[in-house]
Design an enzyme around this catalytic site. Sequence first.
Site, PDB file in Angstrom:
ATOM      1  N   ILE A  75       0.829  -1.213   0.000  1.00  0.00           N
ATOM      2  CA  ILE A  75       0.000   0.000   0.000  1.00  0.00           C
ATOM      3  C   ILE A  75       0.863   1.262   0.000  1.00  0.00           C
ATOM      4  CG2 ILE A  75      -1.920  -1.218   1.056  1.00  0.00           C
ATOM      5  CD1 ILE A  75      -1.278   0.293   3.690  1.00  0.00           C
ATOM      6  N   GLY A  76       2.126   1.076  -0.381  1.00  0.00           N
ATOM      7  CA  GLY A  76       3.040   2.213  -0.434  1.00  0.00           C
ATOM      8  C   GLY A  76       4.046   2.182   0.694  1.00  0.00           C
ATOM      9  N   ASN A 127      13.882  -3.074   7.033  1.00  0.00           N
ATOM     10  CA  ASN A 127      14.401  -2.080   6.087  1.00  0.00           C
ATOM     11  C   ASN A 127      14.366  -0.691   6.747  1.00  0.00           C
ATOM     12  OD1 ASN A 127      15.088  -0.374   4.021  1.00  0.00           O
ATOM     13  ND2 ASN A 127      13.520  -1.112   2.583  1.00  0.00           N
ATOM     14  N   PRO A 128      15.477  -0.261   7.332  1.00  0.00           N
ATOM     15  CA  PRO A 128      15.466   1.017   8.059  1.00  0.00           C
ATOM     16  C   PRO A 128      15.076   2.217   7.190  1.00  0.00           C
ATOM     17  CG  PRO A 128      17.452  -0.235   8.546  1.00  0.00           C
ATOM     18  CD  PRO A 128      16.760  -0.951   7.427  1.00  0.00           C
ATOM     19  N   GLN A 133       8.116   5.416   7.255  1.00  0.00           N
ATOM     20  CA  GLN A 133       6.814   5.189   7.897  1.00  0.00           C
ATOM     21  C   GLN A 133       6.628   6.087   9.120  1.00  0.00           C
ATOM     22  OE1 GLN A 133       3.970   3.253   7.105  1.00  0.00           O
ATOM     23  NE2 GLN A 133       5.113   3.581   5.230  1.00  0.00           N
ATOM     24  N   GLU A 162       1.741   2.229  11.944  1.00  0.00           N
ATOM     25  CA  GLU A 162       0.774   3.052  12.664  1.00  0.00           C
ATOM     26  C   GLU A 162       1.317   3.714  13.922  1.00  0.00           C
ATOM     27  OE1 GLU A 162      -3.366   0.969  11.983  1.00  0.00           O
ATOM     28  OE2 GLU A 162      -1.719  -0.426  11.714  1.00  0.00           O
TER      29      GLU A 162
END
Lengths: 741, 332
Positions: A464-465, A631-632, A638, A705
């Site tokens: 979703i990106g 994956n930093p 995010q 989130e």
Amino acid sequence: MPATKDKSNSPIGRATKRIDGPLKVTGSAIYTSDHNFPGMLYAVPVGATIANGTIAKLDTKEAEKMPGVKAVFHRANIGQLFRVAPNSDFSAFSDEDRPPFDDDIIRYYGQYVAVAVAETFEQATAAAEAVKVTYNEKKPNVETLLSADSKVHVESERGDAQKAFDDAGLKLDVTYTTPAETHNVIELHSSVAVFDDPNFTLYETTQGVVNHRNVLAQVLGVEPENVKVISKFLGSGFGGKITPWPQSAIAAAVSRKLRKPIKLVISRKMTFHAAGHRPRTQQRVRISADEKGKLTSLQHDYLNHTAILDDFKENCGECTKYLYSCANLRVTSALAKRNIGTPTSMRGPGAVPGLFATESALDELAIKLKMDPLQLRIINEPEKDEGINIPFASRHLIECYKAGADKFGWAKRDPRVGSMKRDGLTLGWGMAGASWIAERWPAEVAVELRNDGTAKVSTGTQDIGTGTYTVLAQVLADKVGLSMDKVEVVLGDSSLPPGPLSGGSMVTASLIPAVSKAAEKVIGTLLAAAVKTPGEKYFGVEQKDMTYTEGKVHKKDEPASAGISFQKVLNAGNFKFLTGKGSSSTTFTAKPKVSMHSYGAHFVEVTWQEEIARLRVNRVVTVIDAGKIINPKAGRNQIEGAVVMGIGMALFEHTHYEPSKGAPLNSNFADYIVAVNADVPALDVHFLEFENTELNEYGARGIGEIGLAGFAAATANAVYHATGVRVRNLPIKIEDLLATT
Amino acid sequence: MKLFAFTKTADVSDAVKGASSSDTAQQGAKIRFVAGGTTLLDLMKLSVETPDTLIDINRLPLDKIETTRDGGLKIGAMVRNADLANHPYVKSHFPVLSEALLSGASAQLRNMATTGGNLLQRTRCVYFRDTAFACNKREPGSGCPAIEGENRTLAVLGTSDSCIATNPSDMNVALTALEATIIIKGPLGEREVAIDDFYLLPGSTPHIENVLKPGDLITHVVVKGLPSDSKSVYLKLRDRASYEFALASAAVIVQVEGGKITRARIALGGVGTKPWRALEAEKTLSGAAANEANFRKAAEDALRNAKPQSQNKFKIELSKRCLTHALKMATS
């Protein structure tokens, strides 16, 4: 059998560029609305311009005669559409249960009442506007003050919170509200439906291709085998695309009626109507402490608005029960029915508005106690999950607080309101904790080793990106010992092995064990092939004496360099590819043995320029422990993105429902204010990687989130520190800060 | 959006002739000029404007910025906002204009939007922009739901019982402080209108926003040179840091001699139904010492007749602070 690996070569934990990046920056990534087919028609829905009432008359005559118009569909001629069955395991669920055009009752503004279909988008738009609808209109209820229309549900209770509160000397009884927020993803909700009797191929913008398939099969009244859902790239979802919205069923039904491919892209305005939103919440917090700051009671009673037909709960008490140690606690929820479209999950549902309330309340309590708010949290750190009385699997919240405080320079904070100045500006420093669930969905994947020396992983989940393509490539590369350029990831198709919903920040954690098992399976098959191919090096060797290292098959008692490549094995045996399947199970159980969550802390500096009432977020330090970060680069992205959204939540975002007609009036990007680049300072994000292998062997949890959780409270706390104004109703507006001066 | 005819012209007289048969040059005009299209196309997509004919005037030879003999500017109506804002002479001699332009919209919009178009920018009132609602500006006589409804961003000055819509422009606020003259070519020839006379208060006819008649084409905006000792500033306040219309803005041009203000010209944005010339504040400041108390007094005078609505009372105080601070910036 795990692939043996040289840790230093492992792609796990390496900052890795998106493997789909070149496709996206060159415009070659095909998004849903980019799909075009010969003979395709455009559908544009007609939305109700009332929020409560019934349709008296629907006149399509003029619209039908307009240039290029093929049909106008509505309840009387669309064909039967069915309701989605109740579902408890998220395998076929829809937040809006009512199928489109189900009756003539209007329950929210913008509810679809008809759809115009024409040769071009412009013709369909003009025709949709020409559909004349008359209504029997009743006054809508979009009242922002909420009271319970449902039974009050006790979410969690221990001790006697009310008695402890009554007995306490030092206490706080306050109510916080968060407004309706609309996801406002860049990519509009789009459906391109192709009906080829009896099969539907639906190109969708969805965070769950498998769920979307299962839901649409029910709504259309066909078998799931006859529906295929494709969603290769998303221009973000933020929860707004977890479940299907009515435009999807409309597009499919029209395609079935007209036997033509149908493209239906809703407008920005329509995304405020029938495509979900975070509902308004109203949260009463009663909290008390002894003079040392130890919590003696905590009550969190929350309400959220929901649609007339759908009971969507914004679970604001998500974190309340386990975040602090407190012997007397009671958490309740209730719903208030409104003439508003169905709410849905929005990034960090429940925890995000909930933590605004509880983390603000802790700040208010700390001020009453004349105590550092960080210290108050440390004092009330629990030793176990007191909500369900089980141990924490991996709780490092204190470490997050301390690392954040250190990087932010929290020790230099002068607690007096308005006391800290720099360059003529007043500084406000605030902090708050963050938490989010750490769980797994059920997941199945297939891994292939192919005779060109490459490997492929495929699963019916979607990117979703957030970087799922890249993370899965890293995991597969690690598992089969290949470089990143030798692995392929195939997602976004419901006919693949059923993969997880992209919801709850659970995709990475869910897929790792499944990929691991699938890789193990295919390597087993490879070894069997190696020893069973006559004339080859290992023909006749016992399979148990064989192993696999970084792309090579060899005997356990010889170095990998003496072995042969899997490509050679496949070609010698005349195999195009070998496949292994693997699955992992969900961790949602009625009786968990350990409490699994991720934790974090935000430290925020705001600047306040009283003479022009200018408030800005000036500096942010965020520390997150979500276990191993695969994956930093994507991980940091995010958290940074969530903080940007947090600035919007704290200061700007608010969907206004106009009281006379119930319309969300600020339904565009000029009037629905989100943070722009100029509102975002440099963001300092740190990960503490306490690895815990409860969910998977790498110790990785989700990070989509948690970055939003707590941020608005940290900002509101900083605003109080700068201005002395406690804002309990988001967003924090200029008028709130002007009011006292 | 409904179907419309689209014509192009590179000749001013042609354009004027083409539009002269329109029923009106105001809301609902059947013939419209289109330049950058940043307002008009938006409103057409919303069916707020439904012209039968668009005359594309992008090729008119009106894209020059000229300096006049008195050190002023003659700005062609087709000059893009970005070009005007970044013009070296405008930047150095009319900072208030450059700053106002750069505070508006986004870089992409400024690349398209024109000087003439910006003068005619329409309100962002949500009711005006949504045909599902009544609006006296869009449909005369239908009512004004904003007065009882969503009015946080709407006007507190120049309002009427019919309309409280804000003029959203930044450029026009600066041009009002600069006492710009608007040159209009119409079917009867050319005429000049002072900017403050160009805009009309809503009164009972909010659908008539300015003095333009069918066929009238804005060709130029003329600004006189500023005395060399004047300082000018544009200050804009809004919720977020960029890309938002003003909640309050102020354009100030001041001359100070020996600590006293000899002349001040002030216009307020975001608070008026038209770009708001604050003559009362100018009078207060004339001859007054350049200090914060007087700035605040001027701001009080500027907003003395402000009329708040249910949600926008804060804008009165915000506007006062905005003007006070702008004066401080211009005199420091």
